[in-house]
Write a protein that holds these residues in place. Structure first.
Motif, PDB file in Angstrom:
ATOM      1  N   GLU A  16     -10.812  12.128  -4.037  1.00  0.00           N
ATOM      2  CA  GLU A  16      -9.970  12.865  -3.078  1.00  0.00           C
ATOM      3  C   GLU A  16      -8.561  13.070  -3.776  1.00  0.00           C
ATOM      4  O   GLU A  16      -7.967  14.236  -3.917  1.00  0.00           O
ATOM      5  CB  GLU A  16      -9.672  11.974  -1.696  1.00  0.00           C
ATOM      6  CG  GLU A  16      -9.090  12.870  -0.522  1.00  0.00           C
ATOM      7  CD  GLU A  16      -8.951  11.625   0.499  1.00  0.00           C
ATOM      8  OE1 GLU A  16      -9.866  10.866   0.916  1.00  0.00           O
ATOM      9  OE2 GLU A  16      -7.641  11.703   1.211  1.00  0.00           O
ATOM     10  N   TYR A  17      -8.088  11.968  -4.438  1.00  0.00           N
ATOM     11  CA  TYR A  17      -6.834  12.074  -5.042  1.00  0.00           C
ATOM     12  C   TYR A  17      -6.803  13.043  -6.028  1.00  0.00           C
ATOM     13  O   TYR A  17      -5.938  13.966  -6.077  1.00  0.00           O
ATOM     14  CB  TYR A  17      -6.399  10.754  -5.801  1.00  0.00           C
ATOM     15  CG  TYR A  17      -5.580  10.870  -6.825  1.00  0.00           C
ATOM     16  CD1 TYR A  17      -4.331  10.843  -6.847  1.00  0.00           C
ATOM     17  CD2 TYR A  17      -6.176  10.929  -8.147  1.00  0.00           C
ATOM     18  CE1 TYR A  17      -3.384  11.129  -7.746  1.00  0.00           C
ATOM     19  CE2 TYR A  17      -5.191  10.931  -9.162  1.00  0.00           C
ATOM     20  CZ  TYR A  17      -4.041  11.027  -9.141  1.00  0.00           C
ATOM     21  OH  TYR A  17      -3.069  11.117 -10.272  1.00  0.00           O
ATOM     22  N   SER A  54      -0.967  10.228  -1.229  1.00  0.00           N
ATOM     23  CA  SER A  54      -1.178   9.399  -0.071  1.00  0.00           C
ATOM     24  C   SER A  54      -2.561   8.747  -0.199  1.00  0.00           C
ATOM     25  O   SER A  54      -2.948   7.670   0.076  1.00  0.00           O
ATOM     26  CB  SER A  54      -1.176  10.213   1.412  1.00  0.00           C
ATOM     27  OG  SER A  54      -2.453  10.539   2.130  1.00  0.00           O
ATOM     28  N   ALA A  55      -3.674   9.545  -0.924  1.00  0.00           N
ATOM     29  CA  ALA A  55      -4.873   8.912  -1.317  1.00  0.00           C
ATOM     30  C   ALA A  55      -4.833   7.835  -2.129  1.00  0.00           C
ATOM     31  O   ALA A  55      -5.531   6.724  -2.079  1.00  0.00           O
ATOM     32  CB  ALA A  55      -5.684   9.904  -1.991  1.00  0.00           C
ATOM     33  N   ASP A 104       1.356  15.700  -1.722  1.00  0.00           N
ATOM     34  CA  ASP A 104       1.508  14.729  -0.600  1.00  0.00           C
ATOM     35  C   ASP A 104       0.393  14.071  -0.535  1.00  0.00           C
ATOM     36  O   ASP A 104       0.034  12.870  -0.584  1.00  0.00           O
ATOM     37  CB  ASP A 104       2.104  15.076   0.573  1.00  0.00           C
ATOM     38  CG  ASP A 104       3.444  15.319   0.675  1.00  0.00           C
ATOM     39  OD1 ASP A 104       4.200  15.051  -0.351  1.00  0.00           O
ATOM     40  OD2 ASP A 104       3.844  16.276   1.642  1.00  0.00           O
ATOM     41  N   LYS A 105      -0.863  14.982  -0.205  1.00  0.00           N
ATOM     42  CA  LYS A 105      -2.305  14.272  -0.097  1.00  0.00           C
ATOM     43  C   LYS A 105      -2.857  13.469  -1.218  1.00  0.00           C
ATOM     44  O   LYS A 105      -3.450  12.407  -0.997  1.00  0.00           O
ATOM     45  CB  LYS A 105      -3.168  15.294   0.268  1.00  0.00           C
ATOM     46  CG  LYS A 105      -2.999  15.958   1.552  1.00  0.00           C
ATOM     47  CD  LYS A 105      -3.989  17.106   1.910  1.00  0.00           C
ATOM     48  CE  LYS A 105      -3.895  17.596   3.284  1.00  0.00           C
ATOM     49  NZ  LYS A 105      -4.457  18.994   3.469  1.00  0.00           N
ATOM     50  N   HIS A 164      -7.096  16.745  -5.018  1.00  0.00           N
ATOM     51  CA  HIS A 164      -5.671  17.481  -4.530  1.00  0.00           C
ATOM     52  C   HIS A 164      -4.602  17.500  -5.696  1.00  0.00           C
ATOM     53  O   HIS A 164      -3.962  18.502  -5.833  1.00  0.00           O
ATOM     54  CB  HIS A 164      -4.856  16.448  -3.360  1.00  0.00           C
ATOM     55  CG  HIS A 164      -5.727  16.618  -2.079  1.00  0.00           C
ATOM     56  ND1 HIS A 164      -5.556  17.708  -1.332  1.00  0.00           N
ATOM     57  CD2 HIS A 164      -6.516  15.818  -1.397  1.00  0.00           C
ATOM     58  CE1 HIS A 164      -6.605  17.561  -0.345  1.00  0.00           C
ATOM     59  NE2 HIS A 164      -6.847  16.256  -0.233  1.00  0.00           N
ATOM     60  N   HIS A 203      -0.532  19.712  -0.925  1.00  0.00           N
ATOM     61  CA  HIS A 203      -1.597  18.728  -1.919  1.00  0.00           C
ATOM     62  C   HIS A 203      -0.948  17.855  -2.765  1.00  0.00           C
ATOM     63  O   HIS A 203      -1.863  16.860  -2.895  1.00  0.00           O
ATOM     64  CB  HIS A 203      -2.219  20.039  -2.806  1.00  0.00           C
ATOM     65  CG  HIS A 203      -3.158  20.867  -2.254  1.00  0.00           C
ATOM     66  ND1 HIS A 203      -4.374  20.425  -1.635  1.00  0.00           N
ATOM     67  CD2 HIS A 203      -3.016  22.083  -1.894  1.00  0.00           C
ATOM     68  CE1 HIS A 203      -5.024  21.477  -1.192  1.00  0.00           C
ATOM     69  NE2 HIS A 203      -4.308  22.609  -1.159  1.00  0.00           N
TER      70      HIS A 203
END
Lengths: 288, 288
Positions: free
Chosen positions: A203-204, A265-266, A261-262, A207, A259
């Motif tokens: 996921e990291y 956050s991951a 930030d995501k 993004h 993206h």
């Protein structure tokens, strides 16, 4: 970024060892030429950082780091060929086919792609970790991953600026995110991460890849030619669809930021992700 | 050859399934086009026969059989490209780049090469068998195997008929025997064979490949154009070194016969090798 430089040195040493053992074949020299041409080694560094963060042995993961860099290098060699982007230069040096001829460059790409899997097979890691890495890398780099993205890129060029934002996002996700995902997922695997950790690593990287590409699109419009080292406005000139041409600069900036930030956050899922956070910020909040 | 036809049907069904699932990408259609173009399917059939002979489950070995056929197919697609042999036709149909364009053909080859390793990773076999197969295939198909042979072939062409017999034998061994070896060795692995069985399988395939190539050289001189389906004397016309040009017809025949004998004698190590013996004789004592 002491850790990063240390990892780059480890990877380059291991690549030298894998590719420099004999100069019997010209094709092997071509493989070494392109693999040693440098670049930021982002993918292998990410792999080793994820491995380390999860408590794994960086030296044992090194063959996997070489594998992802070999896949990246092969894709650049084939991309530069006359039937693809027809680039004579790569990182300021003659591209592989300019230096060795097209036939040898084609084979050098095939050789690196094949050797990536030899590297994984020969790693000093449990068989299930190695086969997990083969699965991740072959799927992320394959026709449903990176190669699919290259194909979409070819089709997008024909269609020019008329493609949808959805198509462009999918192209970036496959062309850029997929191989980054394989790097982070293999790192998590080698570090002994469970399914959730591997998913978060992917996921990291998803993004990260998207944010990176959108920032590229933005810099092509707003960047300084000197800092960037290449002419600005080339995408518009080539009639190429970008996040800026499809959404406008303001919205493109918002998307890049979302993206980023995501991705960050991951990372928060993991403890000890400080080095990775710094690397991510350096990659995304850049001027070139 | 009831078993052979049954195995061909199994392999073609599995290739269809792996490649025909979606026509989303043109590159996937190009991969399927070339993989489905047929041919004798020698390599996957050998793999399944070795697996079966050693008591393994043919259906579980099927992904490995697809993998070796994918590697063979990718090598043909890249070989046909203008920068290599520049062949417009393959098995009577337009070659991949004639049908889909060079860029897509390049990517289709890359896609098949990558997917070969996905097939192995996804097989329902123990992890150590799968990783053993990845090791065998990536080494035999790589720069120290098949790709090295293709590189030597390019260099031999430049040197014309002045190369040594030793160089020609090594070229044939890498270009042709190596992938056959991977097929037989993976079959033995999947069948649960021990190290000695795997070694014998490789020994068989080494001599099979050499005998096959030498018979090819002989037929280019003595063959009947009608039976052969291609003009005879093309090697001499192209100034290409062959076993016949280097050794003369009589000695070439002796060498072909010696390698055939060694292939058949390696088979004798195995009980129940009747089908493989028949296949071998059909491949070697042929007129086309």
């Amino acid at each position: 970024m002491k850790q990063m430089n240390e990892y780059i040195a480890l990877v380059e040493g291991a690549l030298d060892k894998a590719l420099g053992s004999t100069d019997e074949y010209q094709v092997l020299r071509a493989m070494a030429y392109s693999a040693e041409a440098g670049g930021k080694r982002i993918r292998p560094v990410l792999l080793l950082m994820f491995c380390r963060m999860l408590g794994g042995n960086v030296n044992k993961a090194l063959p996997l780091a070489c594998a992802v860099e070999m896949i990246h290098t092969y894709s650049l060699i084939h991309d530069d060929l006359p039937c693809m982007d027809n680039d004579d230069l790569r990182r300021g040096k003659p591209s592989c086919h300019k230096q060795f001829g097209e036939a040898t460059a084609l084979l050098a790409g095939d050789g690196l792609l094949t050797m990536a899997f030899s590297m994984i097979a020969g790693a000093d890691l449990p068989a299930d970790v190695r086969i997990g890495a083969v699965k991740v890398l072959s799927q992320r780099a394959g026709v449903f991953g990176m190669i699919g993205g290259q194909e979409m890129d070819l089709q997008n060029e024909e269609k020019g600026s008329s493609i949808s934002a959805e198509t462009l996002e999918r192209t970036y996700a496959l062309k850029t995110s997929a191989l980054l995902q394989s790097a982070c997922e293999m790192g998590a695997l080698a570090g002994g991460g469970d399914e959730e950790a591997i998913e978060k690593a992917g996921e990291y990287a998803y993004h990260l890849g998207l944010a990176f590409q959108i920032v590229d699109d933005i810099l092509d419009v707003t960047g300084d030619e000197k800092t960037l080292g290449k002419p600005i406005g080339s995408d518009e000139e080539n009639g190429k669809a970008t996040f800026v041409s499809l959404y406008g600069l303001k919205k493109a900036r918002e998307l890049a930021s979302a993206h980023s930030d995501k991705a960050l956050s991951a990372l928060q899922y993991f403890s000890g992700s400080g080095e990775l956070k710094t690397l991510t910020e350096n990659l995304l909040f850049r001027e070139n």
